[in-house]
Design an enzyme around this catalytic site. Sequence first.
Site, PDB file in Angstrom:
ATOM      1  CB  CYS A  40      -0.896  -0.010   1.239  1.00 20.92           C
ATOM      2  SG  CYS A  40      -1.832   1.529   1.454  1.00 20.92           S
ATOM      3  CG  ASP A  47      -2.295  -4.408  -0.679  1.00 18.85           C
ATOM      4  OD1 ASP A  47      -3.072  -4.766   0.217  1.00 18.85           O
ATOM      5  OD2 ASP A  47      -2.057  -3.216  -0.945  1.00 18.85           O
TER       6      ASP A  47
END
Length: 123
Positions: A40, A47
Amino acid sequence: MALTKLGRANTPPDRSLETFPIGDSSQEITIDCREFTCRCPITGQPDWATIRIDYRPGDRGVETKSLKLYLETFRDEGIFHEHLATKMRDDLVATLEPVFLKVTVNFNVRGGIALAASSTYER
């Protein structure tokens, strides 16, 4: 273009994509990358995603080891999911000059939300 990564064990990740000649532009090629990671851009949290690349080649195909090393460069990069789909599309189009190309990023659930984004090019 010479293939410099295929068959070489300790090739470091980089953003250079290699290609090979394809003589059949009627082919429809699908590549599924099921172990993609990035971060992120705000929190730095990891992620995970599946990346799907669908394309009809012009006269070149992407060599998959160079693609794997390209994808690995995003591991520690902070990038919004939507921007990732467009970035990958632009890099692949610049390298392949395909007839058609679509990149779909399908991110795993985080915080109760899953996100998918696609970016398409058509000549």
